[in-house]
Write a protein that holds these residues in place. Structure first.
Motif, PDB file in Angstrom:
ATOM      1  N   HIS A 127       0.831  -1.204   0.000  1.00 14.88           N
ATOM      2  CA  HIS A 127       0.000   0.000   0.000  1.00 14.88           C
ATOM      3  C   HIS A 127       0.873   1.266   0.000  1.00 14.88           C
ATOM      4  O   HIS A 127       0.689   2.169  -0.819  1.00 14.88           O
ATOM      5  CB  HIS A 127      -0.893  -0.050   1.246  1.00 14.88           C
ATOM      6  CG  HIS A 127      -2.037   0.899   1.228  1.00 14.88           C
ATOM      7  ND1 HIS A 127      -2.959   0.964   2.247  1.00 14.88           N
ATOM      8  CD2 HIS A 127      -2.428   1.838   0.329  1.00 14.88           C
ATOM      9  CE1 HIS A 127      -3.863   1.889   1.958  1.00 14.88           C
ATOM     10  NE2 HIS A 127      -3.556   2.440   0.814  1.00 14.88           N
ATOM     11  N   HIS A 160      -3.564   9.693   1.176  1.00 16.21           N
ATOM     12  CA  HIS A 160      -2.763   8.650   1.829  1.00 16.21           C
ATOM     13  C   HIS A 160      -1.880   9.224   2.930  1.00 16.21           C
ATOM     14  O   HIS A 160      -1.700   8.588   3.968  1.00 16.21           O
ATOM     15  CB  HIS A 160      -1.923   7.887   0.798  1.00 16.21           C
ATOM     16  CG  HIS A 160      -2.713   6.863   0.042  1.00 16.21           C
ATOM     17  ND1 HIS A 160      -3.309   7.134  -1.165  1.00 16.21           N
ATOM     18  CD2 HIS A 160      -3.037   5.573   0.341  1.00 16.21           C
ATOM     19  CE1 HIS A 160      -3.963   6.045  -1.581  1.00 16.21           C
ATOM     20  NE2 HIS A 160      -3.804   5.090  -0.689  1.00 16.21           N
ATOM     21  N   TRP A 210     -13.053   6.652   0.298  1.00 11.56           N
ATOM     22  CA  TRP A 210     -12.563   7.034   1.624  1.00 11.56           C
ATOM     23  C   TRP A 210     -13.749   7.439   2.498  1.00 11.56           C
ATOM     24  O   TRP A 210     -14.705   8.036   1.995  1.00 11.56           O
ATOM     25  CB  TRP A 210     -11.641   8.253   1.492  1.00 11.56           C
ATOM     26  CG  TRP A 210     -10.508   8.064   0.531  1.00 11.56           C
ATOM     27  CD1 TRP A 210     -10.551   8.200  -0.833  1.00 11.56           C
ATOM     28  CD2 TRP A 210      -9.163   7.706   0.856  1.00 11.56           C
ATOM     29  NE1 TRP A 210      -9.316   7.950  -1.370  1.00 11.56           N
ATOM     30  CE2 TRP A 210      -8.443   7.651  -0.366  1.00 11.56           C
ATOM     31  CE3 TRP A 210      -8.498   7.432   2.047  1.00 11.56           C
ATOM     32  CZ2 TRP A 210      -7.088   7.324  -0.414  1.00 11.56           C
ATOM     33  CZ3 TRP A 210      -7.149   7.119   1.991  1.00 11.56           C
ATOM     34  CH2 TRP A 210      -6.457   7.061   0.782  1.00 11.56           C
ATOM     35  N   ASP A 226      -9.118   4.489   4.578  1.00  7.37           N
ATOM     36  CA  ASP A 226      -9.007   4.142   3.169  1.00  7.37           C
ATOM     37  C   ASP A 226      -9.827   2.874   2.957  1.00  7.37           C
ATOM     38  O   ASP A 226      -9.542   1.842   3.558  1.00  7.37           O
ATOM     39  CB  ASP A 226      -7.517   3.889   2.859  1.00  7.37           C
ATOM     40  CG  ASP A 226      -7.239   3.629   1.381  1.00  7.37           C
ATOM     41  OD1 ASP A 226      -8.188   3.341   0.626  1.00  7.37           O
ATOM     42  OD2 ASP A 226      -6.049   3.700   1.003  1.00  7.37           O
ATOM     43  N   HIS A 239      -7.338  -2.178  -2.111  1.00  6.97           N
ATOM     44  CA  HIS A 239      -5.905  -2.417  -1.897  1.00  6.97           C
ATOM     45  C   HIS A 239      -5.501  -2.196  -0.434  1.00  6.97           C
ATOM     46  O   HIS A 239      -4.455  -2.641  -0.006  1.00  6.97           O
ATOM     47  CB  HIS A 239      -5.033  -1.575  -2.854  1.00  6.97           C
ATOM     48  CG  HIS A 239      -5.081  -0.100  -2.645  1.00  6.97           C
ATOM     49  ND1 HIS A 239      -5.259   0.814  -3.662  1.00  6.97           N
ATOM     50  CD2 HIS A 239      -4.961   0.653  -1.518  1.00  6.97           C
ATOM     51  CE1 HIS A 239      -5.240   2.037  -3.179  1.00  6.97           C
ATOM     52  NE2 HIS A 239      -5.058   1.964  -1.874  1.00  6.97           N
TER      53      HIS A 239
HETATM   54 MN   MN3 Z   1      -4.929   3.393  -0.522  1.00  7.91          MN
END
Ligand code: MN3
Length: 206
Positions: free
Chosen positions: A26, A83, A132, A166, A170
């Motif tokens: 990630h 992120h 998100w 998140d 992934h």
């Molecule tokens: Mn992510």
């Protein structure tokens, strides 16, 4: 060149809630991938934009970026910011519940911490597709839970993000596969409430 934040803890620090391999891919592949994509594009089209602060660039994309590149800059750029916020919002377990001003504000605006947790989980589990879920302070200075799709970020809507999860696959698929609710539940074991409190008190944008 734009950069992502340094991970504020060791790569295995989120174990057992998120495994080291997931964090590795990630942070080092997905997050870095957005950075590389943005840098490559800017370098080959408008290298003068490297002088800009990334947030500033994203908030003024229409004026600064050539129209044909605006969408790509938007996607990679906001994904870098999102992120960064996410990695800072989690960490090795410190406190299970918020304290201080943010705890009081959550009670005021949601009734109780339990109600807030339920609503946040509902939003995170209900986000369709990649995206998100956020706790934000809106312009009326109320706490609000919002979900955004793909690279969208509440900062772009004039809201201050305080906490974020998140929910792109992934972020959890290696460990939890399709069981997003288990990942969302484990999120409470990783939230860095000191950081949330600090963002709220200092009104830090990024
Ligand atoms: Mn992510």
């Amino acid at each position: 060149m734009f950069k992502k934040i340094d991970l504020p803890y060791p790569i295995d620090a989120l174990e057992p809630f998120v495994d080291m391999e997931t964090v590795n891919i990630h942070y080092n592949k997905h997050h870095q991938g957005y950075v590389d994509k943005l840098n490559t594009l800017i370098e080959s089209t408008q290298p003068e934009l490297f002088k800009k602060d990334l947030l500033d660039l994203l908030l003024n994309i229409d004026e600064l970026v050539k129209p044909e590149n605006a969408k790509a800059v938007y996607n990679s750029g906001w994904q870098i910011i999102n992120h960064n916020l996410f990695w800072e919002n989690v960490g090795p377990k410190i406190d299970l519940e918020p304290e201080g001003k943010i705890a009081k504000k959550i009670e005021e605006d949601f009734g109780s911490f339990e109600t807030f947790k339920q609503k946040f989980e509902q939003a995170a589990n209900g986000q369709f597709g990649s995206g998100w879920t956020w706790l934000v302070l809106n312009q009326q200075e109320k706490l609000k839970i919002v979900s955004t799709s793909n690279a969208d970020c509440p900062i772009n809507m004039g809201e201050l993000p305080l906490m974020v999860i998140d929910v792109w696959e992934h972020a959890y698929y290696l460990k939890y596969q399709n069981r997003r609710a288990e990942y969302v539940n484990a999120f409470w074991e990783m939230v860095n409430w000191d950081r949330v409190e600090k963002r709220y008190k200092d009104l830090e944008v990024v």
